[in-house]
Design an enzyme around this catalytic site. Structure first.
Site, short mmCIF file in Angstrom:
data_model
loop_
_atom_site.label_atom_id
_atom_site.label_comp_id
_atom_site.label_asym_id
_atom_site.label_seq_id
_atom_site.Cartn_x
_atom_site.Cartn_y
_atom_site.Cartn_z
N ASP A 181 -1.56 11.23 -1.01
CA ASP A 181 -1.60 12.69 -1.10
C ASP A 181 -1.77 13.11 -2.56
OD1 ASP A 181 -1.14 15.42 -1.03
OD2 ASP A 181 0.58 15.27 0.31
N ASN A 226 11.29 6.79 0.89
CA ASN A 226 10.80 7.56 -0.26
C ASN A 226 10.30 6.58 -1.32
OD1 ASN A 226 13.17 9.01 1.08
ND2 ASN A 226 12.18 10.66 -0.05
N GLU A 251 0.87 -1.16 0.00
CA GLU A 251 0.00 0.00 0.00
C GLU A 251 0.92 1.22 0.00
OE1 GLU A 251 -3.34 2.53 2.43
OE2 GLU A 251 -2.44 0.81 3.43
N LYS A 282 -0.26 21.09 -5.52
CA LYS A 282 0.65 22.11 -6.03
C LYS A 282 1.64 21.59 -7.06
CE LYS A 282 0.41 24.99 -1.93
NZ LYS A 282 1.13 25.56 -0.81
#
Length: 165
Positions: free
Chosen positions: A149, A127, A75, A153
């Site tokens: 997320d 990461n 996940e 931006k």
């Protein structure tokens, strides 16, 4: 080798925090980081450390951690990890690994999994850009992007951008 990694990681974190005194940590964040250092179901390998300490379990997750031959489901962007924990409860015949860079969030699911004795769920703090360093070819059967997320931006940072696909 895992002990060497912990020493490198602890030194890195301590020196970083000492240099950046102006950073205000969230309530209990350092305590959560300290907890996760001891958790057997959490593996912490940020980009800055992976070059120094190779990941020994690449290709050996089933053998060295899960101790079974069940399929592995990732996940990505797991956040608090509650979804991975829920899936682990619902599907005991699969192994789940929640991946995220935010350790203080991940603490919630990791703690819950330990408290409930779930052996088919783990957490990898790293990461996502370097995920290939942690898994061998064909080691993972499914990859899930549940509530990652949206990166409003910077759309190039979205996990669904062509860079990640």
């Amino acid at each position: 080798m895992a002990t060497n990694f912990k020493k490198v990681w602890n030194t890195f974190i301590f020196s970083y925090l000492c240099k950046r005194k102006e950073i205000v940590m969230g309530k209990g964040k350092l305590a959560k980081f300290a907890d996760m250092e001891r958790y057997e179901n959490v593996f912490q390998y940020p980009f800055s450390v992976i070059e120094q300490v190779p990941f020994e379990m690449k290709g050996r997750w089933r053998e060295n951690y899960f101790h079974n031959d069940n399929p592995i489901v990732l996940e990505l962007g797991c956040g608090k990890g509650e979804y991975a924990v829920g899936l682990a409860k619902q599907y005991p015949d699969k192994n789940f690994i929640g991946v995220d860079i935010k350790g203080a969030r991940m603490w919630t699911g990791a703690t819950q999994a330990l408290n409930e004795g779930l052996k088919n769920v783990a957490f990898l703090r790293t990461n996502i850009e370097i995920i290939d360093r942690f898994f061998a070819e064909d080691e993972v059967q499914e990859i899930w992007l549940t509530f990652s997320d949206p990166q409003m931006k910077n759309p190039r940072k979205r996990l669904t951008s062509t860079f990640f696909m």
